[in-house]
Design a protein around this motif. Structure first.
Motif, mmCIF file in Angstrom:
data_model
loop_
_atom_site.group_PDB
_atom_site.id
_atom_site.type_symbol
_atom_site.label_atom_id
_atom_site.label_comp_id
_atom_site.label_asym_id
_atom_site.label_seq_id
_atom_site.Cartn_x
_atom_site.Cartn_y
_atom_site.Cartn_z
ATOM 1 N N ILE A 23 0.862 -1.191 0.000
ATOM 2 C CA ILE A 23 0.000 0.000 0.000
ATOM 3 C C ILE A 23 0.894 1.235 0.000
ATOM 4 O O ILE A 23 1.832 1.328 0.800
ATOM 5 N N THR A 24 0.606 2.155 -0.900
ATOM 6 C CA THR A 24 1.409 3.375 -1.004
ATOM 7 C C THR A 24 0.723 4.501 -0.239
ATOM 8 O O THR A 24 -0.425 4.843 -0.522
ATOM 9 N N VAL A 25 1.441 5.025 0.762
ATOM 10 C CA VAL A 25 0.897 6.116 1.591
ATOM 11 C C VAL A 25 1.776 7.348 1.391
ATOM 12 O O VAL A 25 2.960 7.271 1.600
ATOM 13 N N ASN A 27 -1.181 8.142 -1.782
ATOM 14 C CA ASN A 27 -1.286 7.510 -3.090
ATOM 15 C C ASN A 27 -0.854 8.465 -4.203
ATOM 16 O O ASN A 27 -1.596 9.350 -4.601
ATOM 17 N N ASN A 28 0.345 8.240 -4.718
ATOM 18 C CA ASN A 28 0.927 9.156 -5.705
ATOM 19 C C ASN A 28 0.226 9.099 -7.050
ATOM 20 O O ASN A 28 0.108 10.100 -7.737
ATOM 21 N N SER A 29 -0.246 7.902 -7.436
ATOM 22 C CA SER A 29 -0.912 7.823 -8.740
ATOM 23 C C SER A 29 -2.419 8.017 -8.603
ATOM 24 O O SER A 29 -3.145 7.951 -9.586
ATOM 25 N N LEU A 56 4.372 -1.331 3.296
ATOM 26 C CA LEU A 56 4.015 0.044 2.939
ATOM 27 C C LEU A 56 5.078 0.620 2.012
ATOM 28 O O LEU A 56 6.273 0.430 2.249
ATOM 29 N N ASP A 57 4.629 1.317 0.973
ATOM 30 C CA ASP A 57 5.527 2.231 0.265
ATOM 31 C C ASP A 57 5.351 3.551 1.002
ATOM 32 O O ASP A 57 4.341 4.235 0.862
ATOM 33 N N ALA A 58 6.335 3.860 1.835
ATOM 34 C CA ALA A 58 6.155 4.905 2.852
ATOM 35 C C ALA A 58 6.774 6.238 2.449
ATOM 36 O O ALA A 58 7.069 7.066 3.308
ATOM 37 N N ALA A 59 6.945 6.471 1.145
ATOM 38 C CA ALA A 59 7.619 7.694 0.693
ATOM 39 C C ALA A 59 7.005 8.945 1.329
ATOM 40 O O ALA A 59 7.712 9.893 1.648
ATOM 41 N N ARG A 60 5.692 8.922 1.537
ATOM 42 C CA ARG A 60 5.023 10.119 2.088
ATOM 43 C C ARG A 60 4.250 9.769 3.359
ATOM 44 O O ARG A 60 3.109 10.176 3.556
ATOM 45 N N PHE A 61 4.899 8.993 4.224
ATOM 46 C CA PHE A 61 4.224 8.494 5.430
ATOM 47 C C PHE A 61 3.792 9.621 6.366
ATOM 48 O O PHE A 61 2.756 9.538 7.025
ATOM 49 N N MET A 96 10.962 2.844 1.460
ATOM 50 C CA MET A 96 10.739 4.287 1.425
ATOM 51 C C MET A 96 11.783 4.976 0.570
ATOM 52 O O MET A 96 12.989 4.803 0.789
ATOM 53 N N SER A 97 11.303 5.736 -0.399
ATOM 54 C CA SER A 97 12.179 6.665 -1.101
ATOM 55 C C SER A 97 12.375 7.849 -0.167
ATOM 56 O O SER A 97 11.429 8.568 0.136
ATOM 57 N N MET A 98 13.591 8.055 0.289
ATOM 58 C CA MET A 98 13.850 9.107 1.286
ATOM 59 C C MET A 98 13.940 10.494 0.645
ATOM 60 O O MET A 98 14.247 11.478 1.304
ATOM 61 N N LYS A 99 13.672 10.543 -0.677
ATOM 62 C CA LYS A 99 13.683 11.836 -1.363
ATOM 63 C C LYS A 99 12.385 12.602 -1.144
ATOM 64 O O LYS A 99 12.259 13.730 -1.584
ATOM 65 N N LYS A 100 11.416 11.964 -0.501
ATOM 66 C CA LYS A 100 10.142 12.639 -0.271
ATOM 67 C C LYS A 100 10.062 13.057 1.202
ATOM 68 O O LYS A 100 10.622 14.071 1.579
ATOM 69 N N ASP A 101 9.414 12.233 2.038
ATOM 70 C CA ASP A 101 9.214 12.646 3.427
ATOM 71 C C ASP A 101 10.439 12.421 4.316
ATOM 72 O O ASP A 101 10.308 12.177 5.522
HETATM 73 C C1 LIG Z 1 5.402 6.496 -3.821
HETATM 74 C C2 LIG Z 1 6.745 6.411 -4.478
HETATM 75 N N1 LIG Z 1 7.508 5.328 -4.284
HETATM 76 C C3 LIG Z 1 8.718 5.209 -4.858
HETATM 77 C C4 LIG Z 1 9.236 6.205 -5.666
HETATM 78 C C5 LIG Z 1 10.605 6.013 -6.270
HETATM 79 O O1 LIG Z 1 11.552 6.703 -5.558
HETATM 80 P P1 LIG Z 1 13.108 6.728 -5.945
HETATM 81 O O2 LIG Z 1 13.223 7.636 -7.122
HETATM 82 O O3 LIG Z 1 13.797 7.293 -4.743
HETATM 83 O O4 LIG Z 1 13.515 5.328 -6.250
HETATM 84 C C6 LIG Z 1 8.456 7.347 -5.905
HETATM 85 C C7 LIG Z 1 8.884 8.476 -6.754
HETATM 86 O O5 LIG Z 1 9.902 8.669 -7.238
HETATM 87 C C8 LIG Z 1 7.190 7.456 -5.290
HETATM 88 O O6 LIG Z 1 6.418 8.536 -5.472
#
Ligand SMILES: Cc1ncc(COP(=O)(O)O)c(C=O)c1O
Length: 300
Positions: A23-25, A27-29, A56-61, A96-101
């Motif tokens: 589950i992506t938190v 939801n980017n798409s 979890l895909d926790a990029a924006r947790f 988690m992509s640490m480039k977000k949160d």
């Molecule tokens: C929810 C989500 N997961 C993963 C990624 C991929 O991250 P990365 O570019 O750090 O691999 C992204 C966007 O790039 C994203 O928005």
């Protein structure tokens, strides 16, 4: 997560063939919308029933945690940190992509509550990125991430972040610009199909809008719609288009000022006034896999 669909999907695929549910938190798409705690709990229950791990895909947790605080009364008195802990506790692990949160320039984390999987991830990490103490990252980036993942949970910051995204969305909506509501956490999602209602689906209205945005005001957006999700039947050649053809205006953290946001709002409203001049596109080259990353286009 559509829990009934999840249940059906796991049953049809057979649980032993489903390595995990992700589950992506947020939801980017799907418009930058949060996943509620109630929904996470529901997904956990479905996964438990089938014995399938939940990740979890926790990029924006943190943005997700803050939305839970705003929208779910049971969590209104909790801090984002407490809510984030509860979210992670419902999962068997997170990537988690640490480039977000985490405010990072680069980097990511995989954490898994399974020694067996962790061992495999460590081995893959050493082969592909670097030793497990640094994972291919520079020391300064690791330090920035360690600080960023803490700072992101500052409630005042999250309040400002969500409010500034909403500021852009509400001003655009007030001017009649078609967009997805409610406004997301990290981005405003324009409705490409409605914005460019003179461009048929085959001519990729959302992508055409993203090109027009760049050409007219220098704003880089990202289509999440016909190019990303459209599929063509190999025998009939007929296209199936996704329900929404969105254009994401993602707002980097701690980068822009109010003036930048006003510029974006004014520029998009002006473009909306000239929208009929936006021209459709066709694929010049469309790779079979992940076309949105490398496809090329020409104007119709
Ligand atoms: C929810 C989500 N997961 C993963 C990624 C991929 O991250 P990365 O570019 O750090 O691999 C992204 C966007 O790039 C994203 O928005």
């Amino acid at each position: 997560m559509d829990l009934a669909a999840l249940e059906r999907c796991i049953a049809e695929a057979r649980p032993e063939r489903v390595p995990f549910v992700l589950i992506t938190v947020t939801n980017n798409s799907g418009g930058g919308q949060p996943v509620s705690m109630a929904n996470l709990q529901g997904a956990r229950a479905v996964c438990d029933r089938f014995g399938v791990p939940l990740l979890l895909d926790a990029a924006r947790f943190a943005e997700n945690a803050y939305f839970i605080k705003l929208r779910e009364p049971a969590w209104a008195d909790k801090t984002p940190r407490e809510i984030a802990r509860a979210m992670f506790a419902l999962s068997d692990g997170a990537m988690m992509s640490m480039k977000k949160d985490a405010f990072g320039n680069i980097g990511g984390v995989i954490s898994i509550n399974s020694d067996g999987w962790a061992e495999k991830v460590r081995t893959a990490l050493i082969l592909t990125e670097g030793f497990i103490t640094y994972g291919g990252l520079a020391g300064r980036d690791l330090e920035a991430l360690a600080i960023g993942i803490d700072e992101i949970l500052d409630e005042e910051y999250l309040k400002y972040r969500i409010a500034s995204t909403a500021y852009v969305g509400h001003h655009l909506a007030a001017a009649g610009v078609p967009l997805l509501k409610p406004i997301g956490g990290h981005a405003v999602y324009l409705n490409g199909r409605k914005f460019c209602d003179h461009i048929p689906d085959e001519q990729l209205p959302g992508w055409a809008l993203s090109v027009a945005l760049y050409e007219s005001i220098g704003v880089r957006a990202c289509e999440i719609g016909n190019v990303m999700f459209g599929t063509q039947d190999a025998t009939t050649g007929v296209w199936t288009w996704p329900a929404l053809d969105l254009v994401r205006l993602a707002i980097p953290r701690r980068t822009y000022t109010q003036s930048h946001m006003d510029y974006v709002v004014e520029g998009i409203i002006e473009l909306y006034g000239h929208r009929r001049e936006i021209r459709g596109l066709r694929f010049a080259r469309r790779p079979a896999v992940l076309p949105h990353f490398t496809a090329t286009f020409e104007q119709v």
